[in-house]
Enzyme design. Structure first.
Site, PDB file in Angstrom:
ATOM      1  N   HIS A  64      96.857 -26.709   9.077  1.00  0.00           N
ATOM      2  CA  HIS A  64      95.710 -27.004  10.176  1.00  0.00           C
ATOM      3  C   HIS A  64      95.159 -26.192  11.076  1.00  0.00           C
ATOM      4  O   HIS A  64      95.731 -25.600  10.812  1.00  0.00           O
ATOM      5  CB  HIS A  64      95.637 -29.390  10.896  1.00  0.00           C
ATOM      6  CG  HIS A  64      96.554 -28.797  12.043  1.00  0.00           C
ATOM      7  ND1 HIS A  64      97.285 -28.826  11.871  1.00  0.00           N
ATOM      8  CD2 HIS A  64      96.636 -27.300  12.778  1.00  0.00           C
ATOM      9  CE1 HIS A  64      97.863 -29.409  13.438  1.00  0.00           C
ATOM     10  NE2 HIS A  64      97.460 -28.066  14.256  1.00  0.00           N
ATOM     11  N   ASN A  85     101.547 -28.506   9.289  1.00  0.00           N
ATOM     12  CA  ASN A  85     100.632 -28.593   7.579  1.00  0.00           C
ATOM     13  C   ASN A  85      99.412 -27.478   7.053  1.00  0.00           C
ATOM     14  O   ASN A  85      98.555 -27.953   6.343  1.00  0.00           O
ATOM     15  CB  ASN A  85     100.622 -30.441   7.751  1.00  0.00           C
ATOM     16  CG  ASN A  85      98.978 -30.686   9.429  1.00  0.00           C
ATOM     17  OD1 ASN A  85      98.767 -29.551   9.614  1.00  0.00           O
ATOM     18  ND2 ASN A  85      99.126 -31.690   9.024  1.00  0.00           N
ATOM     19  N   GLU A 113      92.877 -31.457   9.819  1.00  0.00           N
ATOM     20  CA  GLU A 113      93.754 -31.636   9.230  1.00  0.00           C
ATOM     21  C   GLU A 113      93.536 -31.660   7.374  1.00  0.00           C
ATOM     22  O   GLU A 113      92.620 -32.049   7.540  1.00  0.00           O
ATOM     23  CB  GLU A 113      94.439 -33.238   9.987  1.00  0.00           C
ATOM     24  CG  GLU A 113      94.553 -33.274  11.210  1.00  0.00           C
ATOM     25  CD  GLU A 113      95.956 -33.105  11.437  1.00  0.00           C
ATOM     26  OE1 GLU A 113      95.982 -32.231  11.100  1.00  0.00           O
ATOM     27  OE2 GLU A 113      96.310 -32.890  12.523  1.00  0.00           O
ATOM     28  N   ASP A 163      89.594 -27.557  20.335  1.00  0.00           N
ATOM     29  CA  ASP A 163      89.683 -29.044  20.067  1.00  0.00           C
ATOM     30  C   ASP A 163      90.104 -29.489  22.289  1.00  0.00           C
ATOM     31  O   ASP A 163      90.573 -28.524  23.017  1.00  0.00           O
ATOM     32  CB  ASP A 163      91.315 -28.900  19.130  1.00  0.00           C
ATOM     33  CG  ASP A 163      91.635 -28.117  19.457  1.00  0.00           C
ATOM     34  OD1 ASP A 163      91.987 -27.235  20.217  1.00  0.00           O
ATOM     35  OD2 ASP A 163      92.567 -27.989  18.249  1.00  0.00           O
TER      36      ASP A 163
HETATM   37  C1  F6R Z   1      94.883 -24.990  18.997  1.00  0.00           C
HETATM   38  C2  F6R Z   1      94.865 -25.854  17.883  1.00  0.00           C
HETATM   39  C3  F6R Z   1      95.703 -26.037  16.688  1.00  0.00           C
HETATM   40  C4  F6R Z   1      97.212 -25.162  17.160  1.00  0.00           C
HETATM   41  C5  F6R Z   1      98.557 -25.593  16.118  1.00  0.00           C
HETATM   42  C6  F6R Z   1      99.522 -24.382  16.108  1.00  0.00           C
HETATM   43  O1  F6R Z   1      93.736 -25.129  20.197  1.00  0.00           O
HETATM   44  O2  F6R Z   1      93.844 -26.184  17.844  1.00  0.00           O
HETATM   45  O3  F6R Z   1      95.293 -25.683  15.569  1.00  0.00           O
HETATM   46  O4  F6R Z   1      96.845 -23.739  17.224  1.00  0.00           O
HETATM   47  O5  F6R Z   1      98.332 -26.463  16.248  1.00  0.00           O
HETATM   48  O6  F6R Z   1      99.517 -25.325  17.139  1.00  0.00           O
HETATM   49  P1  F6R Z   1     100.834 -24.265  18.293  1.00  0.00           P
HETATM   50  O7  F6R Z   1     100.393 -22.680  19.072  1.00  0.00           O
HETATM   51  O8  F6R Z   1     101.441 -24.736  19.220  1.00  0.00           O
HETATM   52  O9  F6R Z   1     102.333 -23.723  16.859  1.00  0.00           O
END
Ligand code: F6R
Length: 242
Positions: free
Chosen positions: A137, A135, A142, A67
């Site tokens: 995701h 959450n 989401e 992303d």
């Molecule tokens: C990152 C991504 C997100 C993260 C998730 C956890 O490329 O796609 O899904 O893996 O938000 O983020 P952290 O690792 O910062 O807790």
């Protein structure tokens, strides 16, 4: 699902890196799906170490990131392209021309999504690395009553913007949109490696791995994939049934 729980972050990073390194040693032109955020940083440091010691080469590897924020200036320190360069690509022997991150500044975002999907379809991911949001995701898919299969532009949930505000000087700076790979593309990867750290993710880990499969917890769809390895620290694993 193969779920492994680690007593220390060091062990978790070493095993995660050895799984990636073994894949690349066996298949030097492997196609890796990569993630950003705080979760993979220790793994990336370990991969850098293995590469610099000569144990594994990424010379022929291609990578596709999950992303990218929409609308952050390209030279902003928090774009996911900048993150990937500074946390991994600048320190290993990968050819940066073979590293792909969606372009969040593309003049036509829908065309960019379509272009990314075409590349993914042609490349076929050998492994997709994932973290998880509080959450549930994965990438920026989401929770919702339906999920997208392909790459798309997503409106970030307020809780996701809040969680990511720690990387910005204020919440107002956190973009409200992102381009993300869809769950269909993620689930097409031959292997998926999910890494989760920390007590604050213990509830969502339980719901994702041992709860009902639902689009309200996008990570729960991983239960449908035949080849998922989950690496947890002991805090993130604390609510799981044995
Ligand atoms: C990152 C991504 C997100 C993260 C998730 C956890 O490329 O796609 O899904 O893996 O938000 O983020 P952290 O690792 O910062 O807790």
């Amino acid at each position: 699902m193969n779920i492994m729980t680690f007593q220390t972050n060091e062990e978790l990073n070493q095993i995660a890196a050895s799984i990636v390194a073994s894949l690349v040693q066996t298949k030097p032109n492997a196609v890796l799906g990569l993630a950003t955020g705080s979760t993979p940083i220790g793994l990336y440091q370990e991969l850098i170490r293995l590469n610099q010691k000569g144990y594994v080469s990424f010379k022929n590897v291609k990578s596709y990131n999950l992303d990218e924020y929409v609308g952050l200036p390209a030279d902003h320190s928090e774009t996911y392209r900048t993150f990937m360069n500074t946390q991994l690509f600048d320190h290993i022997d990968i050819d940066k021309n073979n590293t792909y991150v969606p372009n969040g500044n593309a003049p036509d975002l829908d065309a960019e999504c379509q272009y990314y999907d075409e590349m993914l379809a042609a490349a076929s991911l050998d492994m997709q690395l994932l973290g998880i949001g509080h959450n549930g995701h994965i990438a920026f898919n989401e929770p919702d009553d339906q999920l997208h299969s392909g790459t798309h532009v997503v409106q970030l949930k307020e809780e996701t913007r809040q969680a990511n505000a720690r990387f910005f000087s204020s919440i107002d700076e956190v973009p409200s949109q992102a381009i993300t790979m869809g769950v269909g593309s993620i689930l097409k990867a031959k292997m998926i490696m999910l890494i989760v750290r920390g007590a604050e993710k213990a509830d969502i880990v339980k719901r994702a791995l041992q709860g009902p499969i639902t689009t309200e917890v996008p990570a729960s769809l991983l239960q449908t994939h035949p080849n998922v390895v989950v690496l947890l620290d002991k805090e993130a694993a604390k609510h799981l049934d044995a």
